[in-house]
Design a protein around this motif. Structure first.
Motif, PDB file in Angstrom:
ATOM      1  N   SER A  66       6.388   2.106   0.501  1.00 34.09           N
ATOM      2  CA  SER A  66       5.205   2.760   1.050  1.00 34.09           C
ATOM      3  C   SER A  66       3.963   2.024   0.553  1.00 34.09           C
ATOM      4  CB  SER A  66       5.169   4.232   0.636  1.00 34.09           C
ATOM      5  OG  SER A  66       4.630   4.363  -0.663  1.00 34.09           O
ATOM      6  N   GLY A  67       2.800   2.487   0.957  1.00 36.07           N
ATOM      7  CA  GLY A  67       1.555   1.826   0.599  1.00 36.07           C
ATOM      8  C   GLY A  67       1.340   1.686  -0.897  1.00 36.07           C
ATOM      9  N   THR A  68       1.759   2.684  -1.656  1.00 37.64           N
ATOM     10  CA  THR A  68       1.564   2.639  -3.104  1.00 37.64           C
ATOM     11  C   THR A  68       2.271   1.432  -3.729  1.00 37.64           C
ATOM     12  OG1 THR A  68       1.375   5.045  -3.130  1.00 37.64           O
ATOM     13  CG2 THR A  68       1.842   3.977  -5.240  1.00 37.64           C
ATOM     14  N   TYR A  93      -6.680   8.642  -4.623  1.00 36.88           N
ATOM     15  CA  TYR A  93      -6.123   7.284  -4.549  1.00 36.88           C
ATOM     16  C   TYR A  93      -6.752   6.345  -5.577  1.00 36.88           C
ATOM     17  CZ  TYR A  93      -3.545   9.034  -0.640  1.00 36.88           C
ATOM     18  OH  TYR A  93      -2.686   9.781   0.129  1.00 36.88           O
ATOM     19  N   ARG A  96      -4.957   7.259  -8.616  1.00 38.42           N
ATOM     20  CA  ARG A  96      -3.603   6.686  -8.639  1.00 38.42           C
ATOM     21  C   ARG A  96      -3.633   5.241  -9.143  1.00 38.42           C
ATOM     22  NH1 ARG A  96       0.006   7.403  -3.344  1.00 38.42           N
ATOM     23  NH2 ARG A  96      -0.365   9.562  -3.942  1.00 38.42           N
ATOM     24  N   VAL A 140     -11.392   2.012  -3.419  1.00 42.66           N
ATOM     25  CA  VAL A 140     -10.681   2.535  -2.256  1.00 42.66           C
ATOM     26  C   VAL A 140     -11.677   2.536  -1.095  1.00 42.66           C
ATOM     27  CG1 VAL A 140      -9.435   4.494  -1.285  1.00 42.66           C
ATOM     28  CG2 VAL A 140      -9.253   3.995  -3.739  1.00 42.66           C
ATOM     29  N   CYS A 142     -11.584   3.652   2.333  1.00 47.34           N
ATOM     30  CA  CYS A 142     -11.733   5.035   2.817  1.00 47.34           C
ATOM     31  C   CYS A 142     -10.888   5.898   1.901  1.00 47.34           C
ATOM     32  CB  CYS A 142     -11.256   5.164   4.257  1.00 47.34           C
ATOM     33  SG  CYS A 142     -11.106   6.889   4.796  1.00 47.34           S
ATOM     34  N   THR A 144      -8.891   8.696   1.334  1.00 46.49           N
ATOM     35  CA  THR A 144      -8.212   9.611   2.251  1.00 46.49           C
ATOM     36  C   THR A 144      -8.145  11.039   1.705  1.00 46.49           C
ATOM     37  OG1 THR A 144      -6.858   7.634   2.548  1.00 46.49           O
ATOM     38  CG2 THR A 144      -6.271   9.541   3.854  1.00 46.49           C
ATOM     39  N   MET A 171      -5.916   1.042   2.556  1.00 41.59           N
ATOM     40  CA  MET A 171      -4.735   1.607   3.229  1.00 41.59           C
ATOM     41  C   MET A 171      -5.091   2.350   4.503  1.00 41.59           C
ATOM     42  SD  MET A 171      -1.637   1.290   2.153  1.00 41.59           S
ATOM     43  CE  MET A 171      -1.963   0.977   0.437  1.00 41.59           C
ATOM     44  N   SER A 172      -6.083   3.240   4.423  1.00 43.70           N
ATOM     45  CA  SER A 172      -6.328   4.132   5.569  1.00 43.70           C
ATOM     46  C   SER A 172      -7.444   3.614   6.479  1.00 43.70           C
ATOM     47  CB  SER A 172      -6.646   5.540   5.076  1.00 43.70           C
ATOM     48  OG  SER A 172      -7.831   5.539   4.311  1.00 43.70           O
TER      49      SER A 172
HETATM   50  C1  LIG Z   1      -1.853   6.520   2.302  1.00 37.32           C
HETATM   51  C2  LIG Z   1      -2.662   5.886   1.234  1.00 37.32           C
HETATM   52  C3  LIG Z   1      -2.054   5.175   0.164  1.00 37.32           C
HETATM   53  C4  LIG Z   1      -0.575   4.976   0.032  1.00 37.32           C
HETATM   54  O1  LIG Z   1       0.160   6.103   0.090  1.00 37.32           O
HETATM   55  P1  LIG Z   1       1.741   6.031   0.298  1.00 37.32           P
HETATM   56  O2  LIG Z   1       2.112   7.483   0.345  1.00 37.32           O
HETATM   57  O3  LIG Z   1       2.316   5.322  -0.849  1.00 37.32           O
HETATM   58  O4  LIG Z   1       1.974   5.294   1.588  1.00 37.32           O
HETATM   59  C5  LIG Z   1      -2.873   4.570  -0.762  1.00 37.32           C
HETATM   60  N1  LIG Z   1      -4.206   4.638  -0.666  1.00 37.32           N
HETATM   61  C6  LIG Z   1      -4.815   5.288   0.332  1.00 37.32           C
HETATM   62  C7  LIG Z   1      -6.311   5.294   0.379  1.00 37.32           C
HETATM   63  C8  LIG Z   1      -4.064   5.938   1.313  1.00 37.32           C
HETATM   64  O5  LIG Z   1      -4.681   6.575   2.320  1.00 37.32           O
END
Ligand SMILES: *Cc1c(COP(=O)(O)O)cnc(C)c1O
Length: 384
Positions: A66-68, A93, A96, A140, A142, A144, A171-172
């Motif tokens: 996934s994106g993370t 995010y 994170r 980051v 945007c 999210t 990511m978003s």
């Molecule tokens: C969706 C998102 C992620 C990654 O999330 P995953 O659940 O790992 O896909 C990271 N950063 C942002 C800003 C996001 O919107």
């Protein structure tokens, strides 16, 4: 085959509604060393670099997951053991990224803002000018968590001026909001297949300055997330090191062709902006209040404050919308009870109008006359 119409519409931050043709691209088994797959894979990387104008400076290194996973691979690979990372945090995010850097045992500090406010470049400039030196800055684009758009160009200008590497979680926003590395320089940017590119989940990628990547050998704390090693494998063999998500990549390849056909970043951004407008106007007419000031709202996902009416129960509301074919998302804010509705994915004006109509019908069933929150949220300081 399941069609988009038979599935609920996903008004979420991902995974998202995809086109039937993107899903159909997965109906083939491809060998990971087969020439046809390797060409498709190389074309994906070329196209992703081109989306930011990075030809000649940046390379694309995809990573399974996934994106993370892509964010973790970016931070892990690029932050040396003796580096110091400053993260600009106004939501989950950004937080994170701090967690990731701490897992890796890297020196990290944060500058923080309320979740309904964008990062303020003046405070960042002050910190870079006066505080102990940092080697890397993370933003980051945007956030999210709320849907707030952060000032990437201003932060990129500061990073360049202070000689600090800029790492962006886009990511978003990637694919829907313009990012051009020639005018908004960044060292690396992480994004994934399944947000504004409208592919399916399972692969992320990092666009990274090639010379910086080459100098980053030995940093990564994990083999599977080492972008240097993965990039070297492509240079050597044109192949992934470990099993590639072949179906996911085929879907991403198809999604990139559809992105181009829609008019690229500009065309996609225009559709999402129209989606956001329909959603916000429709919800306002029902009494709901968006959390954010419109100047800070990205056309990606909209946070609404929970209505004050005690008959409004989010779980019931969610179920009523789901029964009508619309999936929404709980809030992720730490301070204000809220829920979110996304504007991204294969959704157009009819779907957005349908979603607002479903909200209206759900309110009638709940006996809720207005979506107005407890205090008139003007978009100012609701989370301060
Ligand atoms: C969706 C998102 C992620 C990654 O999330 P995953 O659940 O790992 O896909 C990271 N950063 C942002 C800003 C996001 O919107």
């Amino acid at each position: 085959m399941t069609t988009a119409q038979a599935d609920p519409w996903l008004l979420t931050p991902g995974p998202l509604t995809t086109s039937a043709t993107v899903k159909a691209a997965m109906l083939h088994d491809r060998g990971s060393r087969d020439r046809a797959f390797l060409e498709l894979d190389a074309e994906i990387r070329r196209r992703l670099v081109a989306l930011v104008g990075g030809e000649g400076s940046h390379v694309c290194v995809p990573i399974q997951g996934s994106g993370t996973f892509a964010v973790e691979a970016m931070l892990g690979t690029l932050l040396p053991r003796d580096g110091r990372l400053l993260i600009l945090v106004n939501g989950a995010y950004g937080r994170r990224m701090e967690t990731i850097a701490r897992y890796h045992g890297r020196a990290v500090e944060t500058l923080e803002w309320p979740e309904d406010r964008p990062v303020d470049p003046a405070r960042v400039e002050e910190r870079l000018a006066l505080g102990p030196p940092v080697t890397h800055l993370a933003l980051v684009h945007c956030e999210t968590t709320s849907g707030v758009l952060n000032p990437l160009p201003a932060i990129a200008e500061l990073a360049a001026r202070f000689g600090v590497a800029l790492l962006v979680d886009a990511m978003s926003s990637f694919g829907a909001l313009p990012i051009d590395v020639r005018t908004t320089p960044f060292t690396a940017l992480a994004a994934s297949a399944n947000k504004c590119l409208e592919g399916v989940p399972g692969v992320g990628f990092v666009l990274v300055c090639e010379s910086v990547l080459e100098a980053a050998r030995g940093n990564a704390p994990a083999l599977s997330l080492d972008l240097v090693d993965q990039h070297a494998a492509w240079r050597r063999t044109g192949q992934w090191r470990f099993t590639p998500p072949t179906h996911v990549l085929a879907a991403l390849h198809r999604a990139l062709l559809e992105h181009e056909a829609e008019g690229g970043v500009e065309g996609r951004g225009r559709r999402y902006a129209a989606n956001a407008r329909i959603l916000i106007e429709g919800m306002r007419a029902l009494g709901f209040e968006p959390l954010l000031d419109s100047a800070h709202q990205a056309p990606i996902i909209v946070t609404f404050a929970m209505p004050a009416d005690p008959r409004f129960r989010f779980e019931t509301f969610y179920g009523l919308l789901r029964a009508r074919g619309y999936v929404i998302y709980p809030g992720k804010l730490t301070v204000v009870p809220s829920f979110r509705m996304g504007c991204i994915g294969r959704l157009g004006p009819e779907v957005m109008r349908g979603a607002v109509e479903a909200v209206r019908a759900a309110m009638v069933e709940l006996g809720v006359a207005s979506g107005a929150p407890a205090r008139a949220a003007s978009g100012q300081g609701a989370a301060a």
